[in-house]
Scaffold this motif. Structure first.
Motif, PDB file in Angstrom:
ATOM      1  N   ASP A 312      25.732  39.028  17.071  1.00 58.53           N
ATOM      2  CA  ASP A 312      26.101  37.651  17.157  1.00 58.53           C
ATOM      3  C   ASP A 312      27.041  37.348  18.403  1.00 58.53           C
ATOM      4  O   ASP A 312      26.910  36.534  19.175  1.00 58.53           O
ATOM      5  N   GLU A 313      28.000  38.414  18.519  1.00 61.25           N
ATOM      6  CA  GLU A 313      29.058  38.287  19.494  1.00 61.25           C
ATOM      7  C   GLU A 313      28.345  38.609  20.902  1.00 61.25           C
ATOM      8  O   GLU A 313      28.748  37.743  21.870  1.00 61.25           O
ATOM      9  N   PHE A 314      27.298  39.393  21.054  1.00 59.55           N
ATOM     10  CA  PHE A 314      26.653  39.860  22.226  1.00 59.55           C
ATOM     11  C   PHE A 314      25.925  38.590  22.623  1.00 59.55           C
ATOM     12  O   PHE A 314      26.108  37.841  23.778  1.00 59.55           O
ATOM     13  N   LEU A 315      25.188  37.986  21.719  1.00 60.53           N
ATOM     14  CA  LEU A 315      24.240  36.764  22.104  1.00 60.53           C
ATOM     15  C   LEU A 315      25.040  35.624  22.452  1.00 60.53           C
ATOM     16  O   LEU A 315      24.611  34.670  23.096  1.00 60.53           O
ATOM     17  N   ALA A 316      26.343  35.266  22.022  1.00 60.16           N
ATOM     18  CA  ALA A 316      27.147  34.233  22.427  1.00 60.16           C
ATOM     19  C   ALA A 316      28.057  34.380  23.292  1.00 60.16           C
ATOM     20  O   ALA A 316      28.118  33.439  23.928  1.00 60.16           O
TER      21      ALA A 316
END
Length: 331
Positions: A312-316
């Motif tokens: 999630d952090e990478f995609l965001a």
């Protein structure tokens, strides 16, 4: 709610790729919440998929049992992150990741306790031969052959730990409560450690009764525990491995056990999993586990949640919560 159960809006672009088998609930979440592709195992189907969709992939989710090799990196030109389910990432080509500027994450800390518990359990079982004694009883041998032979005391033994990181330290803490004296080997001495440092694995093995392998896998530690280390441990010594099969020279280990040059071994990991040397099956002084050190409901749920938080952090944001260090080429 955990990261594995919270609702996410349906993905509008398919940019996430699952590589290799994963925990079923994690695989389901990747498909349902991220519209993730699943990479075909091999052959023409795999090549066709990569030719058609390789450039779309920005994130891979995999595990330490599969990883991403240099060939797959080359087929994913826009890959930005490899998100690992598990603490080990030695199956991912870190040099290739660094050269391409691909970030890599793992799931440290959340599995430390269960892996350390397994190390202690393996040590107890191996020295006391509880699994073998159980087989002895079930085979009806107790009334016929008498009491099971005496075994080796666990408390107050001298224990050496190869790799005093998070897991190695947790193992040392547990065994200190057993009255064991603890020494260790790392590439560098740990400042202010209460445990005795040994300059090499051979030096460590020479002064202990039990050698526990807790070092990270990868090329830097491949066959770190070799025949010289096993010979230094000697015919009264025991080896426990909860790290990676690659850290121990498996052929040398099998030979030492068969020849009686080692008193016993407790193994949760092997060089070519799930293949295990069949010569070990008949040895009562060897305890064999199918790579289950982190295999509890609680730990696997925490690993899954952290994997998804990293994704999630990478995609965001393009960042990772628990990145692993990469070689200088990544800078």
């Amino acid at each position: 709610m955990t990261a594995s159960t919270e609702h996410r809006p349906a993905a509008t672009k398919r940019t996430v790729l699952q590589v290799g088998p994963l925990k079923p609930s994690l695989s389901a979440t990747l498909v349902d919440d991220y519209a993730a592709w699943v990479l075909p195992d091999a052959g023409e189907e795999r090549q066709s998929f990569l030719s058609q969709h390789g450039a779309e992939i920005t994130a891979v989710v995999t595990s330490g049992r599969t990883g991403v090799d240099a060939e797959l990196f080359a087929a994913l030109p826009n890959l930005g992150a490899v998100v690992n389910f598990g603490v080990g990432y030695d199956t991912t080509d870190i040099d290739a990741a660094a050269a391409r500027g691909v970030a890599v994450s793992n799931t440290p800390d959340v599995l430390t306790d269960c892996v350390a518990d397994t190390a202690v359990g393996l040590m107890i079982d191996t020295l006391r031969q509880f699994s073998a004694a159980d087989r002895y009883l079930r085979a009806g041998r107790w009334p016929v052959d008498g009491n099971y032979p005496l075994t080796r005391q666990v408390s107050n033994t001298r224990v050496g730990i190869v790799g005093l990181g998070r897991i190695g330290t947790a193992i040392a803490l547990r065994l200190s409560a057993f009255g064991c004296s603890i020494s260790y080997h790392n590439r560098r001495e740990v400042p202010d450690s209460p445990y005795t440092y040994a300059a090499s694995p051979v030096d460590l093995a020479r002064g202990v009764d039990v050698l526990i392998v807790a070092a990270a896998g990868g090329d830097g530690t491949r066959n770190l525990v070799d025949r010289a280390v096993l010979d230094a441990l000697g015919s009264d010594g025991y080896l426990i491995n909860i790290a990676r099969g690659s850290v121990v020279d498996q052929d040398a280990l099998v030979s030492a056990l068969l020849d009686g040059r080692l008193a016993g071994a407790g193994l949760d990991v092997f060089t070519d999993e799930p293949q295990v040397p069949e010569q070990l099956f008949a040895l009562d002084n060897v305890v064999l586990l199918p790579h289950v050190a982190s295999g509890t409901v609680q730990t696997r749920a925490a690993m899954e949640a952290l994997t998804l938080r990293n994704l999630d952090e990478f995609l965001a944001t393009g960042a990772l919560i628990t990145p692993v260090p990469l070689p200088a080429a990544a800078k």
